[in-house]
Structure formats: structure tokens, C-alpha cells
Design an enzyme around this catalytic site. Structure first.
Site, PDB file in Angstrom:
ATOM      1  N   GLU A  45      -5.329  -8.752   1.097  1.00 61.47           N
ATOM      2  CA  GLU A  45      -5.933  -8.411   2.372  1.00 61.47           C
ATOM      3  C   GLU A  45      -7.428  -8.207   2.199  1.00 61.47           C
ATOM      4  O   GLU A  45      -7.855  -7.571   1.228  1.00 61.47           O
ATOM      5  CB  GLU A  45      -5.372  -7.110   2.970  1.00 61.47           C
ATOM      6  CG  GLU A  45      -3.990  -7.198   3.561  1.00 61.47           C
ATOM      7  CD  GLU A  45      -3.531  -5.891   4.175  1.00 61.47           C
ATOM      8  OE1 GLU A  45      -2.328  -5.628   4.164  1.00 61.47           O
ATOM      9  OE2 GLU A  45      -4.411  -5.112   4.639  1.00 61.47           O
TER      10      GLU A  45
ATOM     11  N   GLU B 113       0.795  -1.241   0.000  1.00 65.56           N
ATOM     12  CA  GLU B 113       0.000   0.000   0.000  1.00 65.56           C
ATOM     13  C   GLU B 113       0.824   1.287   0.000  1.00 65.56           C
ATOM     14  O   GLU B 113       0.854   2.044   0.994  1.00 65.56           O
ATOM     15  CB  GLU B 113      -0.951   0.003   1.196  1.00 65.56           C
ATOM     16  CG  GLU B 113      -1.969  -1.112   1.149  1.00 65.56           C
ATOM     17  CD  GLU B 113      -3.163  -0.885   2.080  1.00 65.56           C
ATOM     18  OE1 GLU B 113      -3.966  -1.832   2.184  1.00 65.56           O
ATOM     19  OE2 GLU B 113      -3.296   0.213   2.627  1.00 65.56           O
TER      20      GLU B 113
HETATM   21  O1  LIG Z   1      -4.224  -2.270   4.633  1.00 65.59           O
HETATM   22  C1  LIG Z   1      -3.598  -1.801   5.574  1.00 65.59           C
HETATM   23  O2  LIG Z   1      -3.832  -0.716   6.057  1.00 65.59           O
HETATM   24  C2  LIG Z   1      -2.510  -2.537   6.093  1.00 65.59           C
HETATM   25  O3  LIG Z   1      -2.021  -3.237   5.079  1.00 65.59           O
HETATM   26  C3  LIG Z   1      -2.756  -3.373   7.285  1.00 65.59           C
HETATM   27  O4  LIG Z   1      -1.500  -3.335   7.854  1.00 65.59           O
HETATM   28  C4  LIG Z   1      -3.818  -2.873   8.224  1.00 65.59           C
HETATM   29  O5  LIG Z   1      -3.535  -3.282   9.502  1.00 65.59           O
HETATM   30  C5  LIG Z   1      -5.142  -3.454   7.840  1.00 65.59           C
HETATM   31  O6  LIG Z   1      -5.496  -3.053   6.636  1.00 65.59           O
HETATM   32  C6  LIG Z   1      -6.260  -3.015   8.723  1.00 65.59           C
HETATM   33  O7  LIG Z   1      -6.392  -1.657   8.681  1.00 65.59           O
END
Ligand SMILES: O=C(O)[C@H](O)[C@@H](O)[C@H](O)[C@H](O)CO
Length: 447
Positions: free
Chosen positions: A354, A166
Site C-alpha cells: 500500500e 496491519e
Molecule cells: O493501511 C490501512 O490503514 C489500511 O490498510 C487501508 O485499509 C486504509 O484504508 C488505507 O491505508 C488508508 O488509510
């Protein structure tokens, strides 16, 4: 009800990140990261906490691998902490740091779990931040050197590498805002230039990983998207959402998959546009083998008679959200996100790197955690993912965020995203109801 099947060989996994789970921040020669500095600055983290101990996964990874095994998971997405490998960002590598990750991936293989490795999940060595961090073009080269070295060390053990997690978030909130490390709150050209350097770091790392590993290695990245979705399934709104897929990600995925900034992106930035060379754009557009998408929510679009051809529909305050207020409940995101990003950017292999949600569910009198909001969330989102794949979205696997409750950045431990409850006082792990649900999804390869 009949279950909806995923393709044979679909990868089911869970995901974590080093600073959020490892702890052991001073162990075996690890250097300081920007998140160590940030969390130890009073007032930066909602509950005043930090990742010094987190889930102590640095020591307890065998126990956590046993949890993955009990889920029947076939994959695990983890990140390598750059400051464990190069405590000051570069120079002589730290063998104890390298050994930890070799032990981790060997233990995963023993458990029949395929490792998917993220090389940068926001824990920049503080020593590099003192030289400007991502505002300094040299950091892009330093990242590629680290990424190539570490991929070489894991060659033959790890086949899937993601350069970064990200860029949109660590640049947007860390450099363009103050809610993430280093919390600079940059504006204008300085922010656009830091963003450009991070993209350059990604491109240089793709090349360095390829040079350091065998032909079978797959290289990609994991990028967060606010999935573009048509307000409803009318042709003009689908076209609008597809345009948004391209332009709303112009500073990140679009540049990475096309090797150029869109005219509208440069026009919108005007004098604040980054300084760049054609050679740098070629590097940024280095071909990757897959694209990881972090999908939690999205934005709805309708067709509009303006320069962009679309407009976003704002979320009324009454729109349903999960515990974390930024997660608008939008299962459509899992249908339209992968589909439109693939169509708009010509991507042929996607992993959901994710997806998940926070929940306030806690142990009841019998010690059970009945996180029914998370179960509902996962069932709806996975249902839409299955429908998208049935309609042609090129998605090869799914990594649930997260295996464990962990350090949720500036929210500290106040927002729990795990399917495993962690008692941070005793480090005791307790699978939640959602873990049982996910285990059944994996067992039946269907939802
Ligand atoms: O996507 C993100 O922000 C990160 O990759 C994660 O490290 C976060 O912890 C998850 O998304 C929850 O917010």
C-alpha cells in the site's frame, strides 16, 4: 527529464479491501463482521456512513477489472471477507462466498492481472468477537483454519497470499483504541495479549496455507510501518534509524521475522508483557516468502545517548501533510523504509502493498478530477522508491492504495484515496488525473 527506470518484471498494481469496496453485506449468506456492528453504532463513523453499499464491487468487479486493465496494471491486491466464507467464523463453509472469490480471480486472470490475496483485512466475524475476538487465543486457531481452507480453495488460481493486513493498526486502534472496530480501548497486559494472539494467528496461518497449497505458493503478510528515516544522511543517524526499525516494530514485524520479542520490548512492557511459550514464538516466526509493507509516512530519528540509542524527531505543526492529517509528506519513507527494514530483519523480498494519499480534489465543471496533490505525492514517493531499489532495496512490486475511492473506516467517505472517483449515489467511476499519471508510469516502468 530522463525517467528513472524500475527493474524488468517489476509488479505494478492497485489495492483494495473487502469491507471498504464490496458492499452487498447481506448477500449470499455473508455473516456479520465487527465492522458491520461498529459502523451501525451511532457516532462511530465521522460522516455517519457504513460499508453496506460502499463501491458495490461485489457486483461491479468486472467494471473495476476493466479500470485496472486500462491502467495496464499487472497485479491486484484484494482481501477475502472471512464472514463470507465462514459466516460465524468456523464450521461449515459458505459455498456462495467461496464462489464469489473464484469468479473474481478467474476474471482477473482473463484480464492478464495477477491476484494477490489478503486473507484478513480487519473484518472479523462478529460471532468470534462475542467470544472475545483477538483477546481469545482460540481466535488464532480459528483464523488459521479459515486461512488454510480458503487458500486451498484458491490454490492454483492465487500464488501470493498475505495472512493479515496491519496487525499494528487493527490491534492498536481497534483493541487498544476506540477509532476502529471493535473499539475496546484496552490497556496494559490485556492489549499486549491480544497483540500476541494476532501474531500467533499469523504464524499458524502461514503453516496452514503451506499445508493446503502447492510448493509454488508464496506466503507473507502486509504490515504497516511508520518508516524509520535518519533526520539526514549522517552515519550516526542512519545507525539510529536502523535501531528504530528493529525496536519500533518489536511488537509486530520484528517478532514475525525473528521469532522473539526484543529484550527492550519486554522490559518496556514489564508486568504488562504478554504470556507466551517458546513454541508460540517459533510459530510466530514461521518463515515467509515475502513481506508486504504499507508505507504512507514515517518518523525521523537522530542518534541519542539513551538505552535505545535513538530518539524520534517530533513533527512541528508546520510540517507539510496531506488531507489526512496522519500522512506527513515524507517521500524519504519510500527510500529508507524498505531499505532499513530489509537490513534490520534480513528480509529478501518486499512488496509495497500500500502507498497513496487522500485528496480533496473533486470533479470540475467538465467532470474532470485534477488531483495534482496526489500526482505530486506519487511522483515523489515513487522517485524515492526507485532510488532505494537502485541502492539495493529488495522491492519486487508496488500496489497503489487505492484503485477506487472507498469506505475509509472511521473517516467514512470523507477521505478519498482512489485514483478513480466514485459517485457513491450512482456508482459511476471516473479515472482521475492520477490514474493517467500511474498508467504512464506502468507503461514506461519508470518515473
Ligand atoms: O493501511 C490501512 O490503514 C489500511 O490498510 C487501508 O485499509 C486504509 O484504508 C488505507 O491505508 C488508508 O488509510
Amino acid at each position: 527529464a530522463t525517467k528513472r527506470a524500475f527493474p524488468p518484471g517489476f509488479v505494478w498494481g492497485t489495492a483494495t479491501a473487502a469491507y471498504q469496496v464490496e458492499g452487498a453485506v447481506k448477500a449470499d449468506g455473508r455473516g456479520q463482521s465487527i465492522w458491520d456492528a461498529y459502523t451501525h453504532t451511532p457516532g462511530k463513523v465521522a460522516d455517519g456512513s457504513n460499508g453496506d453499499m460502499a463501491d458495490d464491487d461485489y457486483h461491479r468487479y468486472p467494471e473495476d477489472i476493466a479500470l485496472m486493465r486500462s491502467l495496464g496494471a499487472g497485479g491486484y491486491r484484494f482481501s477475502v471477507a472471512w464472514p463470507r466464507i465462514f459466516p460465524n467464523g468456523g464450521g461449515r463453509p459458505n459455498p456462495k462466498g467461496v464462489d464469489f472469490y473464484k469468479r473474481l480471480v478467474d476474471a482477473l486472470h482473463e484480464a492478464g492481472i495477477e491476484p494477490y490475496c489478503t486473507l484478513y483485512h480487519w473484518d472479523l466475524p462478529e460471532a468470534l468477537q462475542r467470544k472475545g475476538g483477538w483477546q481469545n487465543r482460540d481466535t488464532a486457531k480459528a483464523f488459521a483454519d479459515y486461512a488454510g481452507y480458503m487458500a486451498g480453495q484458491l490454490d492454483g488460481r492465487v500464488q501470493h497470499f498475505m495472512t493479515m493486513n496491519e496487525i499494528s493498526t487493527f490491534i492498536g486502534n481497534g483493541y487498544g483504541g476506540t477509532t476502529m472496530a471493535p473499539g475496546l480501548g484496552l490497556k496494559g497486559q490485556a492489549l499486549a495479549q491480544a497483540r500476541h494472539h494476532a501474531l500467533l494467528g499469523h504464524g499458524l496461518a502461514v503453516q496452514a496455507i503451506r499445508a493446503a497449497t502447492g510448493a509454488k505458493t508464496k506466503v507473507g503478510s502486509a504490515e504497516g510501518i511508520d518508516a524509520p528515516m535518519p533526520a539526514y544522511d549522517a552515519p550516526e543517524h542512519v545507525v539510529a534509524a536502523r535501531k528504530a526499525a528493529l525496536e519500533e516494530n518489536a511488537g509486530y514485524l520484528t517478532a514475525m521475522h525473528t521469532g522473539r520479542y526484543t529484550d527492550l520490548y519486554l522490559k518496556t512492557l514489564g508486568a504488562d508483557a504478554p504470556k507466551f511459550t517458546p513454541e508460540e514464538m517459533r510459530i510466530i516466526g514461521s518463515k515467509t516468502d515475502f513481506q508486504g509493507l504499507n508505507v504512507y509516512t514515517g518518523n525521523y530519528y537522530i542518534a541519542a545517548d539513551n538505552e535505545r540509542g535513538y530518539e524520534a524527531v517530533p513533527f512541528p505543526s508546520s510540517y507539510p501533510r496531506m488531507q489526512s492529517s496522519w500522512i506527513q509528506f515524507a517521500p524519504d519513507a519510500m527510500y529508507w523504509g524498505p531499505k532499513l527494514m530489509a537490513e534490520a530483519l534480513g528480509i529478501s523480498d518486499i512488496y509495497i502493498t500500500e502507498n497513496g494519499t487522500s485528496s480533496t480534489a473533486a470533479p470540475d465543471a467538465e467532470g474532470r478530477v485534477l488531483d495534482i496533490d496526489r500526482v505530486m505525492f506519487l511522483r515523489q514517493y515513487l522517485g524515492e522508491l526507485q532510488r532505494g531499489i537502485a541502492h539495493g532495496a529488495p522491492v519486487r512490486g508496488y500496489f497503489l492504495w487505492s484503485l477506487l475511492d472507498n469506505f475509509e473506516w472511521s473517516r467514512g467517505y470523507s477521505e478519498r484515496f482512489g485514483i478513480t472517483w466514485v459517485d457513491f449515489a450512482t456508482q459511476k467511476r471516473t479515472p482521475k488525473l492520477s490514474a493517467m499519471f500511474y498508467r504512464d508510469v506502468i507503461a514506461s516502468n519508470a518515473v
